[in-house]
Design a protein around this motif. Structure first.
Motif, mmCIF file in Angstrom:
data_model
loop_
_atom_site.group_PDB
_atom_site.id
_atom_site.type_symbol
_atom_site.label_atom_id
_atom_site.label_comp_id
_atom_site.label_asym_id
_atom_site.label_seq_id
_atom_site.Cartn_x
_atom_site.Cartn_y
_atom_site.Cartn_z
ATOM 1 N N ARG A 56 3.581 4.488 5.618
ATOM 2 C CA ARG A 56 3.730 3.364 5.076
ATOM 3 C C ARG A 56 3.426 3.377 3.517
ATOM 4 O O ARG A 56 2.752 4.180 2.957
ATOM 5 N N PRO A 57 3.922 2.319 2.745
ATOM 6 C CA PRO A 57 3.384 2.453 1.203
ATOM 7 C C PRO A 57 2.102 1.994 1.287
ATOM 8 O O PRO A 57 1.514 1.451 1.948
ATOM 9 N N ALA A 58 1.571 2.667 -0.011
ATOM 10 C CA ALA A 58 0.140 2.364 -0.270
ATOM 11 C C ALA A 58 -0.177 1.157 -0.275
ATOM 12 O O ALA A 58 0.582 0.235 -1.130
ATOM 13 N N ASP A 59 -1.340 0.526 0.165
ATOM 14 C CA ASP A 59 -1.746 -0.728 0.243
ATOM 15 C C ASP A 59 -2.775 -0.800 -0.882
ATOM 16 O O ASP A 59 -3.870 -0.209 -0.830
ATOM 17 N N PRO A 60 -2.562 -1.670 -1.988
ATOM 18 C CA PRO A 60 -3.378 -1.834 -3.108
ATOM 19 C C PRO A 60 -4.822 -2.119 -2.803
ATOM 20 O O PRO A 60 -5.665 -1.616 -3.343
ATOM 21 N N ARG A 61 -5.077 -2.867 -1.715
ATOM 22 C CA ARG A 61 -6.415 -3.242 -1.323
ATOM 23 C C ARG A 61 -7.132 -2.073 -0.828
ATOM 24 O O ARG A 61 -8.481 -2.122 -0.599
ATOM 25 N N LYS A 62 -6.503 -1.049 -0.159
ATOM 26 C CA LYS A 62 -7.260 0.177 0.176
ATOM 27 C C LYS A 62 -7.395 1.357 -0.562
ATOM 28 O O LYS A 62 -8.035 2.379 -0.241
ATOM 29 N N LEU A 63 -6.854 1.197 -1.812
ATOM 30 C CA LEU A 63 -6.984 2.519 -2.934
ATOM 31 C C LEU A 63 -8.317 2.305 -3.304
ATOM 32 O O LEU A 63 -9.177 1.412 -3.427
ATOM 33 N N ILE A 64 -8.700 3.662 -3.680
ATOM 34 C CA ILE A 64 -10.262 3.933 -4.337
ATOM 35 C C ILE A 64 -10.128 4.068 -5.841
ATOM 36 O O ILE A 64 -9.355 4.925 -6.179
ATOM 37 N N LYS A 65 -10.861 3.370 -6.549
ATOM 38 C CA LYS A 65 -10.806 3.358 -8.143
ATOM 39 C C LYS A 65 -11.518 4.541 -8.494
ATOM 40 O O LYS A 65 -12.445 4.855 -8.244
ATOM 41 N N GLY A 66 -10.611 5.306 -9.246
ATOM 42 C CA GLY A 66 -11.157 6.462 -10.364
ATOM 43 C C GLY A 66 -11.156 6.303 -11.556
ATOM 44 O O GLY A 66 -10.734 5.265 -12.090
#
Lengths: 95, 498
Positions: free
Chosen positions: B6-16
């Motif tokens: 599935r496409p990356a879900d922005p809510r689940k990304l980790i900020k670097g």
């Protein structure tokens, strides 16, 4: 197929065999001779034959789920070089 | 290619520091098979016991001992495969996985490598009312557990207990379909629930009967998979989430500093909240698998599988769908009630107790609310609380027919729990005088008294109708909480003219 010295050294280590550097070349020669001997089999076309894992035409016998064994820790430990309080003991291995 | 990509879900990304990262997780779950005897010997699988007591000479790998497979362990693996909607392989092969460790007396683990007993399947995981993911199962195979090494009994020795040696495990390998610590936790929770419904593994993580190897990698969204690290033997659902979080963070820091990830095996240390390398395992990865010459291929009759399939219990997904359809529950409420089979059974018993049909939504609220809260605090399952399912049903009936208010129902439940009262609730209401006062004459009398005693408040409420709440409170207090709140409200409004 043949193996180099490094492979012989690694295989010996994986099998926990203490092989000195001087012994390695002789072992390499022996292993390569064995591999060359076995390699003769590749002359046969086996593409249509299912690999055989056993020479007997049987399938695995199954056992009922019943506790029929155990409860003899003394027998289990009888040949242990070292044991203490019912445990086998070995030189410390820690991660 | 992965069917569940599935496409990356922005809510689940980790900020670097260099932008957002996506974490990718796959899991290998080791689930101890529920059986009386071990996979290849007749020794007991019972937990604990004196050291080396549940050990046969097969488990101790004495020369000349031969393994004979336990039929029930095979059946349990097939049941689990069916529960995971997976392909059952009628022919599978046992292999030797070779490595040396003191708690592995054979010098190899009997496992399944190229031909596992169960192939591809899937687990459906509900994350919320609106988000459901499907996690692919790659395979399930049977293998032996190792013994246990104890390192803290002596400064120079490790103590080895083989009681677990040879106990059957199912290794359940997922595809890398998970994208956050929450998803990883939810997946293990769901898988554990399915295993417990099936009765193929008790899921007791404290005893090590269910443990996870967690594969974690990170990547920029849309990029190919990064190099993964395997975190070994994580033994609680909470720790799985923590391990994913700290490992993803560690990898992101390395990559953002211009480094690269070494593929390796790591251990999660919950005390320090970090993962660290298990260097000793590195070179052991060359397992030199080959078919075990002591064991013939395992061939299953199609009828054996069909028979097991016919005996499968209703599983969580089917039960949830039925609860939504039959009882009008929301998907979220239904998924909470079905997570544990005992809770689901308790709920259904409460709905149907006494052959009366009652409001299932109300029953669900009491089960998931006050009863669950008590069970949680007491550390027992809902079905083991002093209040029976039939009593919950009776409680809802007492509210529905106006005998007691919701407030009194709470008090009544407290009495039942505190006194382990096992009798009829209607009788208890009578006996303790908890019956709601619906007699309008009695309520009117109290209302009149309070209005007469508080002329200043009456003036206020005429100017500010929200003051009515104060009067309701006074009347309820004067009636000992037993007045019907709706009747009180109506009478007050009428008498005060608001």
């Amino acid at each position: 197929m043949s193996v180099d010295l490094g492979t012989v050294r690694r295989v010996a280590h994986l099998a926990r065999l203490a092989v000195s550097e001087e012994e390695l070349p002789a072992l390499q020669g022996e292993l390569n001779a064995i591999l060359a001997f076995v390699e003769q089999l590749s002359a046969i076309d086996v593409s249509s034959i299912e690999p055989m894992t056993s020479v007997v035409p049987l399938t695995l016998p199954l056992r009922e789920d019943e506790v029929t064994d155990g409860h003899y820790p003394d027998k289990v430990l009888a040949n242990a070089p070292e044991a203490e309080s019912g445990f086998f003991t070995v030189p410390k291995v820690v991660e | 290619m992965n069917a569940h990509a599935r496409p990356a879900d922005p809510r689940k990304l980790i900020k670097g520091a260099t932008g957002d990262w996506e974490v990718v997780i796959g899991m290998e779950i080791h689930a101890q098979v529920s059986s009386n005897a071990k996979l290849f010997s007749g020794a007991s699988t019972a937990f604990g016991g004196p050291p080396n007591d549940h050990v046969s000479l097969v488990d101790a790998a004495m020369p000349g001992m031969l393994p004979v497979i336990n039929k029930e362990c095979v059946a349990q693996a097939v049941r689990t495969g069916l529960g995971l909607k997976a392909q059952i392989n009628l022919r599978s092969v046992f292999d030797r996985k070779n490595y040396f460790y003191p708690d592995l007396p054979q010098g190899y683990q009997i496992s399944q490598y190229k031909s596992p007993i169960v192939g591809e399947g899937e687990v459906i995981v509900d994350l919320s009312d609106s988000e459901t993911i499907t996690v692919g199962i790659e395979r399930l195979h049977l293998e032996q557990d190792a013994g246990k090494s104890i390192h803290d009994l002596s400064p120079s020795l490790s103590f080895v207990d083989l009681n677990r040696s040879g106990v059957a495990l199912m290794e359940i390998v997922s595809r890398p379909d998970l994208r956050s610590a929450d998803e990883a936790r939810a997946y293990v929770t769901k898988l554990r629930s399915i295993l417990r419904y099936l009765g193929t593994c008790d899921g007791d993580m404290e005893k090590g009967n269910l443990r996870a190897d967690v594969n974690v990698s990170v990547r920029k969204p849309g990029e190919p998979l990064g190099t993964r690290c395997e975190i070994k033997n994580v033994n609680s659902i909470r720790f799985i989430g923590q391990a994913v979080e700290v490992e993803a963070r560690r990898q992101i820091e390395i990559l953002e500093d211009g480094g690269s990830i070494d593929q390796e095996t790591r251990l999660f240390d919950p005390n320090k909240g970090e993962t660290r390398s298990m260097r000793s395992k590195e070179e052991a990865h060359d397992y030199r698998y080959f078919p075990d010459p002591d064991l013939l291929p395992l061939v299953l009759e199609p009828g054996f599988v069909t028979e097991l399939e016919g005996e499968l219990p209703e599983l969580p997904d089917a039960k949830k769908a039925r609860f939504i359809a039959d009882y009008g529950l929301t998907p979220y409420d239904a998924s909470i009630l079905v997570a544990e089979k005992e809770t689901a059974d308790y709920f259904e018993e409460a709905v149907k107790a006494g052959g009366v049909s009652r409001n299932a939504k109300l029953v669900a609220n009491w089960v998931m609310g006050d009863v669950a809260a008590y069970a949680n605090t007491a550390g027992v399952s809902i079905s083991r609380t002093p209040v029976s399912a039939a009593q919950v049903g009776a409680l809802v009936d007492l509210i529905s027919d106006g005998t007691i208010s919701g407030k009194i129902a709470k008090d009544l439940l407290v009495i039942v729990l505190a006194e382990s009262y096992a009798g009829d609730l209607r009788a208890l209401v009578e006996e303790r005088g908890l019956k709601q006062v619906t007699d309008t004459g009695a309520i009117e009398k109290v209302v009149d008294e309070i209005i007469a005693a508080n002329p200043d408040k009456v003036a206020q409420v005429l100017a500010k109708p929200t003051m009515l709440g104060w009067f309701v409170g006074q009347v309820m207090k004067a009636s000992g909480g037993k007045a019907n709140p709706q009747a009180v409200n109506d009478i007050l409004k009428q008498k005060l003219g608001v």
